[in-house]
Scaffold this motif. Structure first.
Motif, PDB file in Angstrom:
ATOM      1  N   GLY A  16     -25.115 -42.697  32.558  1.00  0.00           N
ATOM      2  CA  GLY A  16     -25.373 -43.150  31.247  1.00  0.00           C
ATOM      3  C   GLY A  16     -25.754 -44.613  31.179  1.00  0.00           C
ATOM      4  N   GLY A  17     -26.566 -45.089  32.341  1.00  0.00           N
ATOM      5  CA  GLY A  17     -26.872 -46.444  32.496  1.00  0.00           C
ATOM      6  C   GLY A  17     -28.008 -47.212  31.903  1.00  0.00           C
ATOM      7  N   SER A  18     -28.803 -46.237  31.178  1.00  0.00           N
ATOM      8  CA  SER A  18     -29.877 -46.562  30.504  1.00  0.00           C
ATOM      9  C   SER A  18     -29.984 -47.316  29.250  1.00  0.00           C
ATOM     10  CB  SER A  18     -30.954 -45.549  30.288  1.00  0.00           C
ATOM     11  OG  SER A  18     -30.296 -44.603  29.411  1.00  0.00           O
ATOM     12  N   SER A  19     -28.789 -47.367  28.744  1.00  0.00           N
ATOM     13  CA  SER A  19     -28.388 -48.039  27.406  1.00  0.00           C
ATOM     14  C   SER A  19     -26.859 -48.242  27.256  1.00  0.00           C
ATOM     15  CB  SER A  19     -28.996 -47.289  26.289  1.00  0.00           C
ATOM     16  OG  SER A  19     -28.333 -46.088  26.119  1.00  0.00           O
ATOM     17  N   GLY A  20     -26.543 -48.988  26.131  1.00  0.00           N
ATOM     18  CA  GLY A  20     -25.166 -49.164  25.497  1.00  0.00           C
ATOM     19  C   GLY A  20     -24.213 -49.512  26.689  1.00  0.00           C
ATOM     20  N   ILE A  21     -23.039 -49.004  26.627  1.00  0.00           N
ATOM     21  CA  ILE A  21     -21.925 -49.522  27.603  1.00  0.00           C
ATOM     22  C   ILE A  21     -22.580 -49.501  29.102  1.00  0.00           C
ATOM     23  CG2 ILE A  21     -19.706 -49.000  28.434  1.00  0.00           C
ATOM     24  CD1 ILE A  21     -19.129 -48.195  25.585  1.00  0.00           C
ATOM     25  N   GLY A  22     -23.086 -48.288  29.414  1.00  0.00           N
ATOM     26  CA  GLY A  22     -23.610 -48.247  30.940  1.00  0.00           C
ATOM     27  C   GLY A  22     -24.340 -49.362  31.116  1.00  0.00           C
ATOM     28  N   LEU A  23     -25.435 -49.686  30.319  1.00  0.00           N
ATOM     29  CA  LEU A  23     -26.178 -50.773  30.640  1.00  0.00           C
ATOM     30  C   LEU A  23     -25.632 -52.151  30.833  1.00  0.00           C
ATOM     31  CD1 LEU A  23     -29.079 -51.772  31.467  1.00  0.00           C
ATOM     32  CD2 LEU A  23     -29.497 -51.894  29.003  1.00  0.00           C
ATOM     33  N   ALA A  24     -24.752 -52.105  29.711  1.00  0.00           N
ATOM     34  CA  ALA A  24     -23.651 -53.523  29.646  1.00  0.00           C
ATOM     35  C   ALA A  24     -22.977 -53.609  31.005  1.00  0.00           C
ATOM     36  CB  ALA A  24     -22.605 -53.464  28.573  1.00  0.00           C
ATOM     37  N   LEU A  25     -22.564 -52.525  31.613  1.00  0.00           N
ATOM     38  CA  LEU A  25     -21.505 -52.536  32.667  1.00  0.00           C
ATOM     39  C   LEU A  25     -22.624 -52.882  33.868  1.00  0.00           C
ATOM     40  CD1 LEU A  25     -19.492 -49.396  32.332  1.00  0.00           C
ATOM     41  CD2 LEU A  25     -18.520 -51.683  32.345  1.00  0.00           C
ATOM     42  N   ALA A  26     -24.141 -52.308  33.903  1.00  0.00           N
ATOM     43  CA  ALA A  26     -24.953 -52.649  34.908  1.00  0.00           C
ATOM     44  C   ALA A  26     -25.407 -54.051  35.066  1.00  0.00           C
ATOM     45  CB  ALA A  26     -26.086 -51.990  34.843  1.00  0.00           C
ATOM     46  N   THR A  37     -27.077 -48.139  41.011  1.00  0.00           N
ATOM     47  CA  THR A  37     -27.823 -46.753  40.765  1.00  0.00           C
ATOM     48  C   THR A  37     -27.589 -46.409  39.438  1.00  0.00           C
ATOM     49  OG1 THR A  37     -27.790 -46.130  42.872  1.00  0.00           O
ATOM     50  CG2 THR A  37     -28.482 -44.524  41.375  1.00  0.00           C
ATOM     51  N   LEU A  38     -28.515 -46.437  38.713  1.00  0.00           N
ATOM     52  CA  LEU A  38     -28.556 -45.941  37.041  1.00  0.00           C
ATOM     53  C   LEU A  38     -28.958 -44.482  37.036  1.00  0.00           C
ATOM     54  CD1 LEU A  38     -30.363 -48.964  35.102  1.00  0.00           C
ATOM     55  CD2 LEU A  38     -27.779 -48.744  35.930  1.00  0.00           C
ATOM     56  N   VAL A  39     -28.122 -43.778  36.380  1.00  0.00           N
ATOM     57  CA  VAL A  39     -28.365 -42.314  36.214  1.00  0.00           C
ATOM     58  C   VAL A  39     -28.353 -41.920  34.476  1.00  0.00           C
ATOM     59  CG1 VAL A  39     -27.554 -39.633  36.801  1.00  0.00           C
ATOM     60  CG2 VAL A  39     -27.195 -41.796  38.333  1.00  0.00           C
ATOM     61  N   ALA A  40     -29.405 -41.527  34.153  1.00  0.00           N
ATOM     62  CA  ALA A  40     -29.521 -41.133  32.683  1.00  0.00           C
ATOM     63  C   ALA A  40     -30.670 -39.807  32.686  1.00  0.00           C
ATOM     64  CB  ALA A  40     -29.860 -42.247  31.915  1.00  0.00           C
ATOM     65  N   ARG A  41     -30.880 -39.384  31.537  1.00  0.00           N
ATOM     66  CA  ARG A  41     -31.738 -38.343  31.222  1.00  0.00           C
ATOM     67  C   ARG A  41     -33.282 -38.804  31.059  1.00  0.00           C
ATOM     68  NH1 ARG A  41     -27.838 -35.234  27.082  1.00  0.00           N
ATOM     69  NH2 ARG A  41     -27.951 -37.141  26.264  1.00  0.00           N
ATOM     70  N   ASP A  42     -33.259 -39.880  30.202  1.00  0.00           N
ATOM     71  CA  ASP A  42     -34.683 -40.434  29.829  1.00  0.00           C
ATOM     72  C   ASP A  42     -35.206 -41.354  30.750  1.00  0.00           C
ATOM     73  OD1 ASP A  42     -36.427 -42.278  28.113  1.00  0.00           O
ATOM     74  OD2 ASP A  42     -35.754 -41.199  26.471  1.00  0.00           O
ATOM     75  N   ALA A  43     -36.105 -40.914  31.219  1.00  0.00           N
ATOM     76  CA  ALA A  43     -36.973 -41.945  32.478  1.00  0.00           C
ATOM     77  C   ALA A  43     -37.677 -43.235  32.017  1.00  0.00           C
ATOM     78  CB  ALA A  43     -38.298 -40.782  32.891  1.00  0.00           C
ATOM     79  N   SER A  44     -38.176 -42.842  30.773  1.00  0.00           N
ATOM     80  CA  SER A  44     -38.832 -44.421  30.145  1.00  0.00           C
ATOM     81  C   SER A  44     -37.418 -45.350  29.813  1.00  0.00           C
ATOM     82  CB  SER A  44     -39.541 -44.208  28.971  1.00  0.00           C
ATOM     83  OG  SER A  44     -38.712 -43.761  27.954  1.00  0.00           O
ATOM     84  N   ARG A  45     -36.478 -44.997  29.433  1.00  0.00           N
ATOM     85  CA  ARG A  45     -35.566 -45.778  29.086  1.00  0.00           C
ATOM     86  C   ARG A  45     -34.880 -46.234  30.313  1.00  0.00           C
ATOM     87  NH1 ARG A  45     -31.935 -43.556  24.175  1.00  0.00           N
ATOM     88  NH2 ARG A  45     -30.822 -45.523  24.613  1.00  0.00           N
ATOM     89  N   LEU A  46     -34.639 -45.488  31.462  1.00  0.00           N
ATOM     90  CA  LEU A  46     -34.185 -45.985  32.724  1.00  0.00           C
ATOM     91  C   LEU A  46     -35.112 -47.146  33.346  1.00  0.00           C
ATOM     92  CD1 LEU A  46     -33.132 -42.778  34.672  1.00  0.00           C
ATOM     93  CD2 LEU A  46     -31.730 -44.733  34.208  1.00  0.00           C
ATOM     94  N   LYS A  47     -36.524 -46.651  33.203  1.00  0.00           N
ATOM     95  CA  LYS A  47     -37.409 -47.648  33.826  1.00  0.00           C
ATOM     96  C   LYS A  47     -37.098 -49.038  33.105  1.00  0.00           C
ATOM     97  CE  LYS A  47     -42.311 -48.555  34.521  1.00  0.00           C
ATOM     98  NZ  LYS A  47     -43.600 -47.846  34.479  1.00  0.00           N
ATOM     99  N   ALA A  48     -37.035 -49.115  31.874  1.00  0.00           N
ATOM    100  CA  ALA A  48     -37.075 -50.380  31.018  1.00  0.00           C
ATOM    101  C   ALA A  48     -35.348 -51.125  31.350  1.00  0.00           C
ATOM    102  CB  ALA A  48     -36.990 -50.014  29.540  1.00  0.00           C
ATOM    103  N   ALA A  49     -34.567 -50.237  31.571  1.00  0.00           N
ATOM    104  CA  ALA A  49     -33.235 -50.795  31.890  1.00  0.00           C
ATOM    105  C   ALA A  49     -33.160 -51.429  33.319  1.00  0.00           C
ATOM    106  CB  ALA A  49     -32.152 -49.826  31.965  1.00  0.00           C
ATOM    107  N   ALA A  50     -33.964 -50.754  34.208  1.00  0.00           N
ATOM    108  CA  ALA A  50     -34.103 -51.231  35.589  1.00  0.00           C
ATOM    109  C   ALA A  50     -34.891 -52.724  35.640  1.00  0.00           C
ATOM    110  CB  ALA A  50     -34.738 -50.251  36.356  1.00  0.00           C
ATOM    111  N   ALA A  51     -35.846 -52.959  34.891  1.00  0.00           N
ATOM    112  CA  ALA A  51     -36.650 -53.933  34.729  1.00  0.00           C
ATOM    113  C   ALA A  51     -35.861 -54.902  34.124  1.00  0.00           C
ATOM    114  CB  ALA A  51     -37.991 -53.915  33.805  1.00  0.00           C
ATOM    115  N   THR A  52     -34.996 -54.891  33.023  1.00  0.00           N
ATOM    116  CA  THR A  52     -33.976 -55.685  32.667  1.00  0.00           C
ATOM    117  C   THR A  52     -33.103 -56.441  33.495  1.00  0.00           C
ATOM    118  OG1 THR A  52     -33.955 -54.735  30.287  1.00  0.00           O
ATOM    119  CG2 THR A  52     -32.040 -56.184  30.742  1.00  0.00           C
ATOM    120  N   LEU A  53     -32.359 -55.221  34.245  1.00  0.00           N
ATOM    121  CA  LEU A  53     -31.611 -55.881  35.721  1.00  0.00           C
ATOM    122  C   LEU A  53     -32.237 -56.782  36.384  1.00  0.00           C
ATOM    123  CD1 LEU A  53     -29.540 -52.623  36.005  1.00  0.00           C
ATOM    124  CD2 LEU A  53     -29.027 -54.702  34.937  1.00  0.00           C
TER     125      LEU A  53
END
Length: 108
Positions: A16-26, A37-53
């Motif tokens: 659940g690392g692409s948004s919300g609590i998971g992203l905040a933890l990351a 390592t972020l695991v989630a279902r939505d590839a585009s949201r994962l890509k955006a989360a990784a860029a943020t990190l």
């Protein structure tokens, strides 16, 4: 002399690392020099989360976080091999840990 975080160099897999609590933890972990390592279902949201990190102020401190993404539905056992994910993380960190940050909803 800067204080070293006990999480520096650790690998943490976050579902659940692409948004919300998971992203905040990351974000919190990367700021403490952990690899994630972020695991989630939505590839585009994962890509955006990784860029943020990767754009956090870590580079100013001389740290380049290792951020990996994995598209998977963790409710489907066929999509995730946790042993393999742990081993992959060990290649990059002193130790691997899991943080399960997911919300399961029931269909109406």
């Amino acid at each position: 002399m800067p204080r070293t975080s006990p999480l520096a160099g650790e690998h943490v897999l976050i579902t659940g690392g692409s948004s919300g609590i998971g992203l905040a933890l990351a974000i919190s972990l990367v700021r403490r020099n952990a690899n994630v390592t972020l695991v989630a279902r939505d590839a585009s949201r994962l890509k955006a989360a990784a860029a943020t990190l990767r754009e956090l102020d870590c580079r100013k401190r001389g740290v380049d976080p290792w951020v990996c993404t994995r598209v998977a539905d963790v409710t489907d056992a066929k999509q995730v091999n946790w042993g393999k994910e742990l081993e992959r993380g060990r290649e990059r960190g002193k130790r691997s840990r899991f943080l399960f940050s997911l919300f399961l909803s029931q269909p109406d």
